[in-house]
Motif scaffolding. Sequence first.
Motif, PDB file in Angstrom:
ATOM      1  N   TYR A  47      -6.872   1.582  -7.653  1.00 50.72           N
ATOM      2  CA  TYR A  47      -6.739   2.572  -6.789  1.00 50.72           C
ATOM      3  C   TYR A  47      -7.750   2.364  -5.965  1.00 50.72           C
ATOM      4  N   THR A  50      -8.020   5.857   0.870  1.00 47.20           N
ATOM      5  CA  THR A  50      -8.106   5.197   2.371  1.00 47.20           C
ATOM      6  C   THR A  50      -7.753   6.271   3.197  1.00 47.20           C
ATOM      7  N   ASP A  57      -3.749   0.124   6.287  1.00 49.76           N
ATOM      8  CA  ASP A  57      -2.369   0.776   5.871  1.00 49.76           C
ATOM      9  C   ASP A  57      -1.320   0.172   6.487  1.00 49.76           C
ATOM     10  N   SER A  61       1.861  -2.168   4.814  1.00 45.22           N
ATOM     11  CA  SER A  61       3.276  -1.620   4.909  1.00 45.22           C
ATOM     12  C   SER A  61       4.059  -2.806   5.492  1.00 45.22           C
ATOM     13  N   VAL A  87       0.781   2.385  -0.225  1.00 49.95           N
ATOM     14  CA  VAL A  87       0.127   3.379   0.128  1.00 49.95           C
ATOM     15  C   VAL A  87       1.120   4.673  -0.034  1.00 49.95           C
ATOM     16  N   ARG A 115      -5.276   9.050   1.845  1.00 43.16           N
ATOM     17  CA  ARG A 115      -4.372   8.378   1.017  1.00 43.16           C
ATOM     18  C   ARG A 115      -4.661   7.651  -0.070  1.00 43.16           C
ATOM     19  N   LEU A 117      -4.316   4.032  -1.979  1.00 43.76           N
ATOM     20  CA  LEU A 117      -3.774   2.709  -1.811  1.00 43.76           C
ATOM     21  C   LEU A 117      -3.621   1.986  -3.471  1.00 43.76           C
TER      22      LEU A 117
END
Length: 159
Positions: A47, A50, A57, A61, A87, A115, A117
């Motif tokens: 982990y 972020t 991010d 995605s 994320v 966030r 990740l």
Amino acid sequence: MTSHNDTAKVWDLIDKIGFCMLATQDGRDIRSRPMSAYTKRRDGAVYFLTDVASHKDEEISRWPNVCLAFADTKGQSYVSVSGAAEVSNDRELIREIWSTPAKAWWDSPDDPSIRVLKVNPSFAEFWDSPGTVVSYIKMAAAAVSSTRPEMGENEKVKL
């Protein structure tokens, strides 16, 4: 076939080194940046904290496959991890993995821009030698004797 010892060695080295270069894809380009890793072996995941406004991010995605490159140059230990990233806004997990280095970027784990990740590793390769001085001695001895030096462990590990 991957052994339990090789898998444990990968996680041990990741924990020991702690920081890595996270490589993501941006169209045809590969981009890397330093990140502080937090592992949860029981989840089989690495982990990172972020920021919601970061480019990584968006990249993840679109192209979730990433590479994590861990390096301890003084100890001559290296790990390369490939896997899929995602994320999330898991506030409980953010508070769980929050640590002092995160204060360089955010005031508290309650900052709404943080966030998580998560990287789910699928493959790793590690190189672990006895250290810089011993490695140099082994390389010098091999050069004099025209043999190949035994530089430590190198294994490919399916995770």
